[in-house]
Design an enzyme around this catalytic site. Structure first.
Site, mmCIF file in Angstrom:
data_model
loop_
_atom_site.group_PDB
_atom_site.id
_atom_site.type_symbol
_atom_site.label_atom_id
_atom_site.label_comp_id
_atom_site.label_asym_id
_atom_site.label_seq_id
_atom_site.Cartn_x
_atom_site.Cartn_y
_atom_site.Cartn_z
ATOM 1 N N TYR A 250 93.271 -13.158 -46.195
ATOM 2 C CA TYR A 250 92.296 -12.819 -47.241
ATOM 3 C C TYR A 250 91.315 -11.742 -46.787
ATOM 4 O O TYR A 250 90.740 -11.819 -45.705
ATOM 5 C CB TYR A 250 91.495 -14.060 -47.664
ATOM 6 C CG TYR A 250 90.377 -13.738 -48.629
ATOM 7 C CD1 TYR A 250 90.657 -13.414 -49.951
ATOM 8 C CD2 TYR A 250 89.052 -13.701 -48.204
ATOM 9 C CE1 TYR A 250 89.641 -13.079 -50.830
ATOM 10 C CE2 TYR A 250 88.021 -13.371 -49.077
ATOM 11 C CZ TYR A 250 88.326 -13.057 -50.392
ATOM 12 O OH TYR A 250 87.333 -12.708 -51.263
ATOM 13 N N GLY B 290 88.250 -12.307 -54.123
ATOM 14 C CA GLY B 290 87.956 -13.246 -55.199
ATOM 15 C C GLY B 290 89.222 -13.682 -55.919
ATOM 16 O O GLY B 290 90.213 -14.096 -55.297
#
Length: 507
Positions: free
Chosen positions: A52, A59
């Protein structure tokens, strides 16, 4: 010289950097962790692992994979798109604190940034180049995204800064100082903005001001006690030991020190059997505020040394975890508590003001006026204090009880901690003015007493206070007196008012 290592920064050190502009350096040992963490990020990018914020979007778009050649674009796009702060800028002191705290967090070595990024933050800090950061726009999770994006903009040569008293485009200041903009690489944009440094920076500034104010409040209340011939017996140590709160016991002890050689105080039953609560319960109320400040200080000292971005890199990159340390709930609660506790300092102070000016509650001239009726004296000063107290009640509504989902419900619970921190700071400004009003009224009330009978320490406060607000001989524009006293309370180090022995006893 303050050495940042990511783990041992104290509130006292932060205060020295903010108020005294003490120079900051980076720990060489801690920088070794930063280097290893960066090497782990570069390995992740080269191997094309799915992590990530390094090889994915952000998000709700975390399932979008990003090619390694697009990593710089991913980071600068993040910073520009998230620079959505609105409203007036944070004070320069808060902006300065944000840079310091962000650098300290990155020095922990869990964030994967290049050393040059942290070095640039410290270079700007030491050269007093402060990013212009709008106050509004943060939800307090995923951290303070909007405010910290405006901070990050400056590192890439964009946005605006405060420098030498002027608000200037960053590019112009960089050219003047010979500083080259950075190009952000993998994870660096995210590491800069995913954190709680806006709410924590504002919290630290508010906390430092609050600590000064509660100390000053005890000295100011002591003048009021003398002006009203208050009963010193209520501060007897046995009373407070019987309840057991350390902070209450300490406030009572300090009140006794302030008033120990006063000839204006009275004993129980000498004039009255007991005083009103706003006088008699000073240790209980002020002590409860001290309890809250101790709690807030503990949370802030944890947070200023915390890794609050996401993901975090452990074991030289063998373990990279997406978590939620950016969530500002601990600081949100602390800031709401701070605002509530400080609002009470104004509440009880305003009640003391009423007792000073109301002729039905004292033996002084109505509203402390030399010509009652022809002149209004301090009548409207109490109105102003009441207005500030009422405003504080609105500002003290807890921000932390609110949450609005964001990022298409991926980020479905947020802290609103930055709002709480801003409101706490606003409350403190109002409290300072209420205390300035109490000090003004107490000094004027003492004009109707024999000032030679004042305690040594209260006489010192009176003398210094009178340099800011002279004796009232006729009605005048009292607003100027209150603002001057409030500025004095903000900027004057009360340590310098008293002897070293006195300082040790009451400060």
């Amino acid at each position: 010289m303050i050495i940042l290592d990511g783990n041992n920064l104290t509130l006292d050190q932060v205060k020295k950097v903010l108020d005294d502009f003490e120079e900051v350096q980076l720990s060489e040992d801690s920088m070794k962790r930063v280097v290893k963490s960066r090497e782990a990020v570069e390995k992740i990018v080269q191997e094309g692992k799915v992590v990530y914020g390094i090889t994915t979007g952000f998000g709700k778009m975390s399932d979008v994979l990003i090619n390694k050649e697009d990593a710089p674009d991913l980071q600068i796009n993040l910073i520009r798109s998230h620079s959505c702060g609105v409203g007036k800028p944070f004070p320069e002191k808060v902006s300065r604190a944000m840079m310091l705290l962000r650098a300290n967090a990155l020095m922990k070595g869990f964030s994967g940034v290049r050393p040059v990024l942290i070095e640039r933050l410290i270079e700007l800090l030491n050269k007093k180049v402060h990013p212009v950061i709008p106050e509004q726009g943060s939800l307090g999770a995923s951290g303070d995204l909007a405010p910290l994006s405006h901070l990050a903009l400056v590192l890439v040569g964009e946005g605006e800064v405060f420098y030498e008293g002027e608000r200037t485009p960053t590019e112009k200041v960089f050219q003047k100082l010979g500083i080259f903009p950075l190009t952000l690489t993998a994870k660096e944009g995210l590491a800069l903005i995913n954190g709680t440094q806006a709410m924590t920076a504002q919290g630290v500034v508010a906390m430092n001001e609050a600590l000064n104010l509660v100390n000053q409040a005890e000295g100011i209340a002591s003048l009021t006690i003398e002006a009203l011939n208050g009963i010193i017996t209520a501060f007897d140590d046995d009373v407070h030991q019987a309840r057991g709160y350390a902070e209450q016991i300490d406030v009572a002890r300090r009140m006794r020190e302030y008033l120990k050689d006063s000839k204006l105080t009275t004993e129980q039953g000498e004039v009255r059997v007991q005083d009103a609560y706003s006088l008699r319960c000073i240790p209980q109320v002020h002590g409860a505020t001290w309890q809250t400040l101790n709690y807030v200080k503990e949370k802030l000292e944890i947070e200023i040394n915390a890794a609050t971005d996401n993901p975090l890199i452990f074991d030289d990159g063998e373990k990279v975890i997406s978590g939620g340390n950016f969530h500002g709930q601990p600081i949100a609660f602390a800031m709401d508590f701070l605002g509530i506790a400080m609002a009470e300092m104004a509440n009880i102070s305003e009640r003391r003001v009423e007792r000073l000016v109301n002729p039905q509650l004292n033996d002084l001239p109505p509203f402390l006026s030399g010509k009652p009726g022809l002149e209004s004296g301090a009548m409207i000063l109490q109105y102003a204090a009441a207005s500030l107290v009422s405003e504080n009640k609105t500002l003290a509504h807890p921000a932390s009880v609110d949450s609005i989902p964001s990022s298409a419900n991926q980020e479905d619970h947020v802290s609103m901690g930055t709002i709480g921190a801003r409101h706490a700071h606003q409350i403190i400004q109002n409290v300072r003015r209420v205390l300035a009003i109490e000090l003004f009224c107490a000094m004027q009330a003492l004009e109707y007493r024999d000032k030679t009978k004042m305690a040594t320490m209260t006489k010192t406060i009176y003398k210094n206070g009178r340099e800011q607000a002279p004796v009232v001989e006729n009605d005048r524009v009292f607003s100027k007196d209150i603002e001057k006293l409030a500025e004095w309370l903000l900027t004057k180090d009360w340590n310098t008012l008293f002897t070293k022995t006195e300082q040790e006893k009451v400060l």
